[in-house]
Scaffold this active site. Structure first.
Site, PDB file in Angstrom:
ATOM      1  N   TRP A   1       0.825  -1.212   0.000  1.00  0.00           N
ATOM      2  CA  TRP A   1       0.000   0.000   0.000  1.00  0.00           C
ATOM      3  C   TRP A   1       0.855   1.256   0.000  1.00  0.00           C
ATOM      4  O   TRP A   1       0.365   2.351  -0.216  1.00  0.00           O
ATOM      5  CB  TRP A   1      -0.911   0.014   1.240  1.00  0.00           C
ATOM      6  CG  TRP A   1      -0.168   0.226   2.544  1.00  0.00           C
ATOM      7  CD1 TRP A   1       0.920  -0.446   2.992  1.00  0.00           C
ATOM      8  CD2 TRP A   1      -0.468   1.194   3.556  1.00  0.00           C
ATOM      9  NE1 TRP A   1       1.311   0.017   4.228  1.00  0.00           N
ATOM     10  CE2 TRP A   1       0.480   1.026   4.600  1.00  0.00           C
ATOM     11  CE3 TRP A   1      -1.445   2.179   3.698  1.00  0.00           C
ATOM     12  CZ2 TRP A   1       0.479   1.816   5.761  1.00  0.00           C
ATOM     13  CZ3 TRP A   1      -1.437   2.962   4.855  1.00  0.00           C
ATOM     14  CH2 TRP A   1      -0.484   2.767   5.865  1.00  0.00           C
ATOM     15  N   ASP A   2       2.164   1.096   0.257  1.00  0.00           N
ATOM     16  CA  ASP A   2       3.095   2.226   0.227  1.00  0.00           C
ATOM     17  C   ASP A   2       2.887   3.056  -1.040  1.00  0.00           C
ATOM     18  O   ASP A   2       2.956   4.281  -1.024  1.00  0.00           O
ATOM     19  CB  ASP A   2       4.556   1.741   0.200  1.00  0.00           C
ATOM     20  CG  ASP A   2       4.925   0.818   1.354  1.00  0.00           C
ATOM     21  OD1 ASP A   2       4.053   0.042   1.803  1.00  0.00           O
ATOM     22  OD2 ASP A   2       6.084   0.858   1.797  1.00  0.00           O
TER      23      ASP A   2
ATOM     24  N   GLU B   1       0.643  -2.771  12.264  1.00  0.00           N
ATOM     25  CA  GLU B   1       0.804  -4.230  12.222  1.00  0.00           C
ATOM     26  C   GLU B   1       1.039  -4.838  13.601  1.00  0.00           C
ATOM     27  O   GLU B   1       1.288  -6.030  13.704  1.00  0.00           O
ATOM     28  CB  GLU B   1       1.922  -4.599  11.265  1.00  0.00           C
ATOM     29  CG  GLU B   1       1.590  -4.223   9.831  1.00  0.00           C
ATOM     30  CD  GLU B   1       2.623  -4.703   8.831  1.00  0.00           C
ATOM     31  OE1 GLU B   1       3.727  -5.069   9.248  1.00  0.00           O
ATOM     32  OE2 GLU B   1       2.309  -4.691   7.629  1.00  0.00           O
TER      33      GLU B   1
ATOM     34  N   LYS C   1       2.645   0.174  16.099  1.00  0.00           N
ATOM     35  CA  LYS C   1       3.869   0.113  15.295  1.00  0.00           C
ATOM     36  C   LYS C   1       4.046   1.389  14.480  1.00  0.00           C
ATOM     37  O   LYS C   1       5.134   1.926  14.344  1.00  0.00           O
ATOM     38  CB  LYS C   1       3.799  -1.097  14.351  1.00  0.00           C
ATOM     39  CG  LYS C   1       5.018  -1.263  13.463  1.00  0.00           C
ATOM     40  CD  LYS C   1       4.851  -2.417  12.478  1.00  0.00           C
ATOM     41  CE  LYS C   1       6.104  -2.622  11.648  1.00  0.00           C
ATOM     42  NZ  LYS C   1       5.901  -3.558  10.543  1.00  0.00           N
ATOM     43  N   GLN C   2       2.935   1.848  13.889  1.00  0.00           N
ATOM     44  CA  GLN C   2       3.015   2.985  12.971  1.00  0.00           C
ATOM     45  C   GLN C   2       1.668   3.686  12.932  1.00  0.00           C
ATOM     46  O   GLN C   2       0.638   3.082  13.245  1.00  0.00           O
ATOM     47  CB  GLN C   2       3.368   2.487  11.577  1.00  0.00           C
ATOM     48  CG  GLN C   2       2.314   1.582  10.974  1.00  0.00           C
ATOM     49  CD  GLN C   2       2.875   0.703   9.868  1.00  0.00           C
ATOM     50  OE1 GLN C   2       3.273  -0.426  10.119  1.00  0.00           O
ATOM     51  NE2 GLN C   2       2.882   1.224   8.660  1.00  0.00           N
TER      52      GLN C   2
HETATM   53  C1  BGC Z   1       5.028  -1.700   7.332  1.00  0.00           C
HETATM   54  C2  BGC Z   1       4.003  -1.742   6.233  1.00  0.00           C
HETATM   55  C3  BGC Z   1       4.684  -1.427   4.920  1.00  0.00           C
HETATM   56  C4  BGC Z   1       5.858  -2.376   4.684  1.00  0.00           C
HETATM   57  C5  BGC Z   1       6.636  -2.041   3.437  1.00  0.00           C
HETATM   58  C6  BGC Z   1       6.142  -2.673   7.020  1.00  0.00           C
HETATM   59  O1  BGC Z   1       7.117  -2.592   7.998  1.00  0.00           O
HETATM   60  O2  BGC Z   1       4.449  -2.039   8.562  1.00  0.00           O
HETATM   61  O3  BGC Z   1       3.013  -0.775   6.477  1.00  0.00           O
HETATM   62  O4  BGC Z   1       3.788  -1.530   3.882  1.00  0.00           O
HETATM   63  O5  BGC Z   1       6.727  -2.297   5.778  1.00  0.00           O
HETATM   64  O6  BGC Z   1       7.179  -0.762   3.499  1.00  0.00           O
END
Ligand code: BGC
Length: 781
Positions: A361-362, A488, A592-593
């Site tokens: 999804w980035d 996540e 996490k984010q």
């Molecule tokens: C993140 C995801 C991201 C992926 C690739 C993961 O560490 O939690 O949101 O899409 O990295 O960048």
């Protein structure tokens, strides 16, 4: 990296003033050149020493079985991994019988410069061999933004002080040996010798190799042509075998004399075309590049970048590092997407093999919003790639018992490549992220042909997914249960607020789009009943809220969980995913984010200013930023809530993610989303840019104390707009295109070609700055 004294801070380039082998792999990522189709890591011309040799072609991957200890229904059986294709960069050098290898002899000087305006990587060095011969080597390398299949190098050797016999071997090399793979799950699965030979040719100064991947059956072709300039006594010869094609150039140089090799390299691949067709394809690309010539390629590269910077540059007065970093970021974001043309934009672009070369999804959430206002054509292409993978997404939905399309969490060719359900397929929000990118692109460009031909289908199939994934409860409330949001460290949870708000927007935009395009709606079998059901679901979406705390819940029940023991977590235990079991992360309040915080940016209309401030203050002390995607989102919302100092710290973190190697994995490739996030932090954070369904741009600029000025250009609905923000006033100028009304801190501002509009910048609200988890405070500048 940039904290290493060998990296200078300059506005328009990244300069490394001496070779530091300890950060060689990182520098290969930083100095990577790409056009979105071809990716060349910044490996040294002679191939060794290297951190990770890397030549990538967007879409070229190999398949491998995904083993499970215990099989389960619907688990993807086959994984996809990006492969290192035939290396066309190599130019080995022999000086008086000794290989030019910087680990031996004496390196008098070594400088590399990534020039962000010319789009080239330049290298100059002086080296004395162990036997005492000295040479100067200069090389310039580009991956063409204007000729998609082409990369080129000009390589020059000069004898210094005494006569030297020099031999340059210009090569194409397949199946290079790679370093042993890392155990970090975020690194790549390196596949040994993935290419089977089909053809090798060396005729005069032209070389060609054709190979095929074993399982995925993709044909990969590369060809090179050379122009050699040197003293009269220069000779050339060529040869090839299955994995190497080589042109050997030999000369004797008197002091001050130079030998120059210009190498044009054409790359191509196909899953369908025959060997002769692929050979012809790369030969034809070489002929076209030869027609332009080396200087022509350089000139075209410069012209293409001049045009890009005229509509995309961001200027920051007050922090030179961020100034450099944002241009570096924009350059790499452009490189990742410019010529991807119906292929994915992977999380690492084509700068390394991290995350196996997968796209997430980035792309839609971080990269496309930047490109929508700076290089919109690339956005349409990226979304057409999603459309091209719709069959795989429909199949996946069917397999899961759902309607519409379930786009993969991670992929190269379109099918789900994530072996882990909780932080994989369950992250259904990717579907709404794609829909959001469609809406944003159409709103930014007015491209109704795209909306009709591509947008409607993507919106409809994703809306269908939400309608079948969610359900109305006995009171009519619409819930989407058992999904993973952006965070996540929470998984398979009910009613994730980000997901629900994004799904709501997805359902509504699909209903609106089918009204505008009844023909497409009929073709896709959408009737009034179906679109009414989307509207009903959207109107009834549940958004969990904790009345007692006065905050939105990241997902239903989240605020009831036990808090993570931040005080008992040591600095070396981050990222938590590498030190604690997921089950424990999942059942605690630890983020996490940015998740709810991201929702406040992407679905800003839903939250009032007080809610934004309260929610931000609640989630800050829980957010550990174990993903590089977090800091930029926190920067945007911190700025909105008036925490300008904090927003500045987060902006710097996003900006320096790779230049300072903050997560210590830049060697695997650049963090393209975080690079895009640098723009987001500056333009949406301090510029306060928000979009609106009415096709208006909103700005609420406010600068941190450290900046005396922020200026940026944007493309919007066929106009070019320039915004300049100072501590007390903002100036809006319409550079080209018809008049336009925008908003400044909620007030309309009419812009026409007559001159700039100047507006005062109101003071930021004063609120106590929220805390972060212990050991996770961003570095305050
Ligand atoms: C993140 C995801 C991201 C992926 C690739 C993961 O560490 O939690 O949101 O899409 O990295 O960048």
């Amino acid at each position: 990296m940039i904290t290493d004294r060998s990296y200078a801070v300059e506005p328009w380039c990244v300069r490394e003033t001496r070779l530091n082998l300890d950060v060689l792999a990182q520098s290969e990522s930083v100095f990577a050149l790409s056009n979105g189709h071809i990716g060349w890591r910044g490996n040294l011309d002679e191939g060794e020493p290297h951190g990770l040799p890397g030549t990538y072609l967007n879409g070229v991957h190999e398949l491998h079985p995904l083993p499970y200890a215990e099989a389960g229904y619907g688990y993807p059986e086959s994984g996809q991994t990006v492969i290192n294709v035939t290396n066309g960069k190599i130019l080995r050098l022999l000086v008086d019988d000794e290989p030019f290898d910087l680990r031996y002899g004496r390196l008098v000087s070594h400088e590399r410069v990534l020039d962000l305006r010319r789009g080239v990587l330049e290298r100059t060095c002086e080296w004395t061999s162990p036997a005492g011969s000295t040479v100067r080597v200069r090389s310039t390398r580009l991956v063409s933004l204007t000729q998609r299949a082409i990369a080129a190098i000009a390589y020059e050797v000069e004898a210094v002080g005494s006569r030297s016999r020099v031999v340059i071997q210009s090569e194409l090399v397949a199946n290079e040996s790679l370093p042993e793979p890392d155990t970090d799950p975020r690194a790549a699965r390196a596949l040994k010798s993935p290419l089977e030979p089909e053809e090798d040719v060396a005729v005069g100064q032209r070389l060609r190799l054709v190979h095929r991947t074993r399982r995925s059956g993709l044909r990969v072709a590369v060809a090179a042509d050379h122009t050699v300039t040197g003293p009269e006594r220069t000779t050339t010869g060529s040869e090839s075998n299955v994995d190497v094609a080589r042109l050997t150039v030999t000369s004797v140089l008197e002091p001050g004399e130079t030998l120059r090799v210009e190498k044009l390299v054409a790359h191509g691949w196909s899953g369908a075309r025959s060997r002769p067709a692929m050979s012809d394809q790369v030969e034809a690309a070489l002929a076209a590049a030869g027609h332009s010539g080396w200087q022509g390629l350089l000139d075209d590269q410069r012209a293409c970048l001049d045009d890009f910077w005229a509509g995309a540059d961001v200027e920051v007065d007050g922090d030179e590092e961020i100034q450099q970093a944002v241009r570096f970021a924009l350059f790499h974001v452009l490189q990742a997407g410019a010529r991807a043309e119906r292929r994915a934009i992977p999380a690492k672009g084509l700068t390394g093999s991290g995350y196996d070369g997968h796209a997430f999804w980035d792309t839609e959430t971080f990269v496309l919003p930047v490109l929508a206002y700076t290089a919109p054509g690339a956005v349409a292409e990226a979304l057409r790639w999603r459309q091209a993978t719709l069959d795989a997404a429909r199949e996946r939905a069917t397999q899961l018992g759902l309607s519409g399309a379930a786009f993969p969490w991670r992929t190269i060719e379109g099918s789900e490549g994530s072996a882990y359900w909780p932080a994989g397929t369950a992250a259904f929000h990717v579907n709404a992220d794609i829909a959001d990118a469609v809406v944003r692109y159409v709103a930014a460009t007015g491209d109704t042909d795209f909306e009709r031909d591509t947008g409607v289908e993507l919106l409809v199939e994703t809306a269908r997914l939400w309608r079948s994934l969610g359900h109305h409860d006995a009171h009519g409330v619409f819930h989407i249960d058992g999904v993973t949001g952006p965070d996540e460290y929470s998984a398979v949870a009910d009613d994730n607020t980000y997901t629900n708000l994004m799904a709501r927007a997805n359902l509504l935009s699909a209903a609106e789009a089918v009204e505008r395009h009844p023909g497409e709606a009929a073709r896709l079998g959408v009737d009034e009943e179906e679109s009414a059901a989307w509207r009903d679901a959207a109107a009834a979406v549940h958004i969990p809220y904790n009345d007692e705390l006065g905050v939105h819940e990241q997902h239903a029940g989240f605020t009831r969980y036990q808090r993570w023991d931040f005080d008992g977590t040591r600095p070396g235990q981050y990222p938590l995913l590498l030190h604690f079991p997921y089950f424990d992360l999942y059942r605690k309040q630890v983020v996490k984010q940015a998740d709810l915080v991201l929702a406040m940016y992407t679905c800003g209309d839903f939250f009032d200013e007080e809610q934004v401030a309260r929610n931000f203050a609640y989630y800050e002390p829980l957010t550990v930023r174990d993903s590089s995607l977090s800091a930029c989102c926190q920067a945007v919302v911190a700025a909105q809530a008036g925490h300008l100092r904090l927003a500045y710290a987060y902006t710097a973190e996003a900006a320096l993610m790779d230049l300072a190697d903050l997560e210590q994995n830049t060697r695997d490739g650049l963090h393209i989303a975080s690079l895009a996030g640098t723009w987001m932090a500056l333009v949406a954070g301090f510029g306060g840019l928000r979009r609106d369904g009415d096709r208006t741009l909103y700005f609420s600029p406010r600068l941190p104390e450290a900046f005396s000025r922020l200026a940026f250009s944007l493309q919007f609905l066929g106009r070019r707009l320039h915004v300049e923000v100072g501590p007390d006033k903002a100036t809006y100028t319409l550079l080209s295109g018809p008049p336009l009304t925008i908003a400044h801190h909620g007030m309309p501002v009419h812009l026409n070609g007559d001159g700039p509009a100047v507006r005062p910048v109101p003071a930021a609200p004063v609120r106590p700055e929220p805390e972060q988890p212990r050991h996770r405070r961003p570095h305050v500048r």
